[in-house]
Design an enzyme around this catalytic site. Structure first.
Site, PDB file in Angstrom:
ATOM      1  CB  CYS A   1      -0.883  -0.014   1.249  1.00 31.62           C
ATOM      2  SG  CYS A   1      -1.931   1.438   1.432  1.00 31.62           S
TER       3      CYS A   1
ATOM      4  CG  HIS B   1      -5.749  -2.348  -0.946  1.00 34.15           C
ATOM      5  ND1 HIS B   1      -4.676  -2.993  -0.352  1.00 34.15           N
ATOM      6  CD2 HIS B   1      -5.523  -1.023  -0.783  1.00 34.15           C
ATOM      7  CE1 HIS B   1      -3.858  -2.080   0.160  1.00 34.15           C
ATOM      8  NE2 HIS B   1      -4.339  -0.876  -0.103  1.00 34.15           N
ATOM      9  CD  GLU B   2      -7.150   1.556  -3.792  1.00 37.90           C
ATOM     10  OE1 GLU B   2      -7.275   2.452  -2.944  1.00 37.90           O
ATOM     11  OE2 GLU B   2      -6.049   1.148  -4.180  1.00 37.90           O
TER      12      GLU B   2
ATOM     13  CG  HIS C   1      -7.415   2.833   1.552  1.00 33.84           C
ATOM     14  ND1 HIS C   1      -6.548   3.167   2.566  1.00 33.84           N
ATOM     15  CD2 HIS C   1      -6.672   2.167   0.644  1.00 33.84           C
ATOM     16  CE1 HIS C   1      -5.333   2.715   2.284  1.00 33.84           C
ATOM     17  NE2 HIS C   1      -5.378   2.102   1.121  1.00 33.84           N
TER      18      HIS C   1
HETATM   19 ZN   LIG Z   1      -3.788   1.152   0.214  1.00 29.34          ZN
END
Ligand SMILES: [Zn+2]
Length: 235
Positions: A150, A192-193, A196
């Protein structure tokens, strides 16, 4: 450069990682906010890049433990030129970093906006996604473990399990609702995004062994942040 990774027999994602790996000899090239690799060959990940200042934008990638990474993210409610400019700048930073994806809180904008291009290749702009207010409608039960990195955690990678496919809905930058099924690497980048946007970071998903393995790296980031910031670290 990291040393070669150990051999492990995981097969599921090999074909999906064409964009993201720089194999020691002749395979592919890395990018991602998150990097991943099938643990079955001698693989070397390209060094991560925080590009710092990027032409055409004042935005910067924020590194852990910046509080913006854990802050709530508001829905996007205006699909206007300002949003499109923000998305454009995020895409620029993503490519400048050698990444495949970027979420708005990583540049200090706490809105539910993400950009990604699973190829990581600016010339393949047809594969760029800009997603607002995305949500996951359905997850595959089947999960695969892959190596991720990341841009907000430079310097190391770790194994994370993700669903093999997901069904999502989102609104594009023109305000049009879309539905899509993502699978393989696309699904991993999205997950993954998406994390966030909920203030969840990939290190939150690590097994105890993986966490122990990278804890010193995380501590180093925390130390660096507290040394350079006037504010307290957000852990
Ligand atoms: Zn990330």
């Amino acid at each position: 450069m990291r040393p070669p990774l150990p051999l492990v027999t995981r097969t599921s994602l090999l074909l999906l990682l064409l964009c993201n790996l720089e194999f020691a000899s002749s395979f592919f090239a890395t990018p991602l906010d998150h990097r991943m690799a099938p643990r079955r060959a001698v693989v070397r990940l390209r060094a991560e890049i925080n590009p710092g200042a990027v032409s055409g934008t004042s935005l910067r990638i924020l590194e852990y433990p910046h509080p913006a990474l854990r802050a709530p993210n508001a829905d996007v409610d205006a699909f206007d030129d300002e949003l499109r400019q923000l998305a454009k700048e995020m895409v620029s930073i993503m490519y400048a970093s050698g990444g495949c994806g970027l979420a708005a809180p990583q540049v200090g904008v706490n809105r539910r906006l993400m950009v990604f291009n699973p190829t990581g290749d600016p010339s393949k702009w047809m594969q760029e996604y800009v997603m607002c207010n995305a949500r996951i409608i359905q997850y595959a039960d089947a999960r695969s473990v892959g190596e991720e990195g990341c841009l907000s955690f430079p310097g190391f990678t770790a194994d994370v399990a993700r669903s093999n496919w997901i069904k999502i809905e989102y609104t594009n930058v023109r305000g049009k609702k879309q539905r899509k099924k993502l699978k393989g690497f696309d699904a991993i980048v999205f997950q993954h995004e998406y994390d966030h946007l909920d203030g969840v970071l990939y290190v939150d998903h690590l097994s105890e062994d993986e966490r122990n393995r990278v804890q010193a790296d995380i501590d180093a980031l925390t130390g660096r942040y507290t040394e350079t910031s006037a504010g307290p670290a957000a852990l």
